[in-house]
Write a protein that holds these residues in place. Structure first.
Motif, mmCIF file in Angstrom:
data_model
loop_
_atom_site.group_PDB
_atom_site.id
_atom_site.type_symbol
_atom_site.label_atom_id
_atom_site.label_comp_id
_atom_site.label_asym_id
_atom_site.label_seq_id
_atom_site.Cartn_x
_atom_site.Cartn_y
_atom_site.Cartn_z
ATOM 1 N N ASP A 164 -90.825 -57.284 -5.110
ATOM 2 C CA ASP A 164 -91.556 -58.222 -6.694
ATOM 3 C C ASP A 164 -92.652 -57.151 -7.115
ATOM 4 O OD1 ASP A 164 -92.972 -59.325 -3.963
ATOM 5 O OD2 ASP A 164 -93.849 -60.986 -4.686
ATOM 6 N N GLU A 165 -93.356 -57.061 -5.665
ATOM 7 C CA GLU A 165 -94.702 -56.395 -5.803
ATOM 8 C C GLU A 165 -94.411 -54.473 -7.173
ATOM 9 O OE1 GLU A 165 -97.726 -55.839 -2.843
ATOM 10 O OE2 GLU A 165 -97.601 -57.853 -2.467
ATOM 11 N N ILE B 117 -93.100 -63.156 -12.055
ATOM 12 C CA ILE B 117 -92.719 -62.813 -11.157
ATOM 13 C C ILE B 117 -92.339 -63.936 -10.333
ATOM 14 C CG2 ILE B 117 -93.992 -61.609 -10.576
ATOM 15 C CD1 ILE B 117 -91.510 -59.446 -10.183
ATOM 16 N N CYS C 77 -87.834 -62.684 -13.379
ATOM 17 C CA CYS C 77 -88.780 -62.294 -13.739
ATOM 18 C C CYS C 77 -88.606 -62.267 -15.024
ATOM 19 C CB CYS C 77 -89.088 -60.966 -13.647
ATOM 20 S SG CYS C 77 -90.395 -59.929 -14.515
ATOM 21 N N ALA D 187 -90.720 -60.551 -18.471
ATOM 22 C CA ALA D 187 -91.988 -59.633 -18.935
ATOM 23 C C ALA D 187 -91.483 -59.617 -20.463
ATOM 24 C CB ALA D 187 -91.118 -58.614 -18.009
ATOM 25 N N ARG E 69 -93.277 -54.999 -10.672
ATOM 26 C CA ARG E 69 -94.701 -55.294 -11.089
ATOM 27 C C ARG E 69 -95.005 -54.010 -11.517
ATOM 28 N NH1 ARG E 69 -97.439 -59.920 -12.318
ATOM 29 N NH2 ARG E 69 -96.772 -60.985 -10.290
ATOM 30 N N LEU F 287 -95.161 -52.441 -14.952
ATOM 31 C CA LEU F 287 -96.295 -52.101 -15.938
ATOM 32 C C LEU F 287 -96.774 -50.265 -15.797
ATOM 33 C CD1 LEU F 287 -98.524 -54.072 -13.521
ATOM 34 C CD2 LEU F 287 -98.027 -54.798 -16.083
ATOM 35 N N VAL G 150 -96.432 -58.755 -17.766
ATOM 36 C CA VAL G 150 -95.478 -59.124 -16.197
ATOM 37 C C VAL G 150 -95.467 -60.609 -16.938
ATOM 38 C CG1 VAL G 150 -94.511 -59.607 -14.281
ATOM 39 C CG2 VAL G 150 -95.184 -57.856 -15.662
#
Length: 275
Positions: free
Chosen positions: A183-184, A200, A267, A269, A187, A191, A197
């Motif tokens: 997830d990180e 998420i 997610c 976005a 993300r 970005l 975002v």
């Protein structure tokens, strides 16, 4: 039963997950009556037709794309024939630059349900999606991470019999499939591309698939075309591998099951609006 029909029969849970994601979006996203919508990795079209179409405004125009031509043909024949709002095209969101260029800032909303775990060039795919979104447009997707399905593929790819057919399966995997914190990682890529975002999450999933359906499930989820004459044999041997890897057990009713375990990443976005 062909691959498209197998996928439809065994993907009811995908439809439910898509409905849940859509409801989450509805609390954040505003739909225009005549919005243009893209569904990436639409497969045989059942999720597009059964989850997206009923939830979107009646004047929405919806395009589903998938890189497997046989699935797209099935989707058009099954769902698009009697619905002028809906069409399906044979497109790879990573490599089909002409489609991306011809749809620059066309779509208000883009969705993808359980497709991006099969996209190796994730950043390029996200850049193409960003290009096709209108300013202020939304992108919602689900994908699986840490999926034990891929342990089956890994095992079979090392078997002499199947190496010629699936030895390159890792080329189809999301680069963050097995990282500790996907997830990180995702993300950060979103970005970098320019998205904002909004949400998420990751949630563990455990699906008990009746073992009688396990081989067909595996065949339906292979992200590339297997020659028709070997699909049945591949499926049968995948069932043996599930047992060898101890991914099976018996449920409370005494029915043998394939324990499909994965983490679902969801997610939402948005592309920043013009200022």
């Amino acid at each position: 039963m062909n691959k498209a029909q197998l996928y439809v029969e065994l993907s009811k849970k995908n439809e439910k997950d898509a409905e849940r994601v859509f409801k989450k979006c509805a609390g954040i996203v505003k739909w225009k009556d005549d919005c243009a919508v893209l569904d990436i990795g639409c497969g045989p079209g059942n999720v597009t037709n059964n989850a997206l179409v009923p939830a979107l405004p009646k004047a929405a125009l919806i395009v589903g794309i998938d890189k497997q031509g046989a699935l797209v043909d099935y989707a058009n024949a099954k769902y698009a024939t009697n619905d002028s709002r809906l069409k399906f095209e044979n497109v790879d969101v990573v490599s089909d630059g002409a489609f991306v260029a011809n749809h620059r800032e066309v779509f208000h909303h883009i969705f993808s349900f359980y497709c991006f775990h099969f996209v190796r060039e994730l950043e390029l795919a996200l850049r193409n999606i960003y290009t096709m979104l209108k300013p202020g447009g939304s992108f919602a997707f689900t994908c699986s991470m840490h999926n034990n399905f891929f342990s089956i593929m890994s095992h079979m790819a090392k078997m002499e019999k199947w190496t010629p057919h699936i030895s390159q399966y890792e080329n189809y995997l999301n680069p963050y499939e097995s990282t500790p914190h996907p997830d990180e990682d995702i993300r950060a890529v979103l970005l970098k591309v320019g998205f904002q975002v909004m949400d998420i999450t990751m949630d563990p999933h455990h699906w008990k698939i009746p073992f009688a359906d396990a081989s067909e499930f595996v065949v339906s989820r292979v992200p590339f075309e297997l020659p028709g004459e070997i699909q049945r044999e591949f499926g049968s041997e995948s069932a043996d591998v599930i047992r060898a890897l101890r991914l099976n057990d018996v449920d409370e009713n005494g029915t043998e099951c394939y324990n499909l375990k994965f983490t679902a990443l969801e997610c939402l976005a948005v592309k920043p609006p013009l200022v």
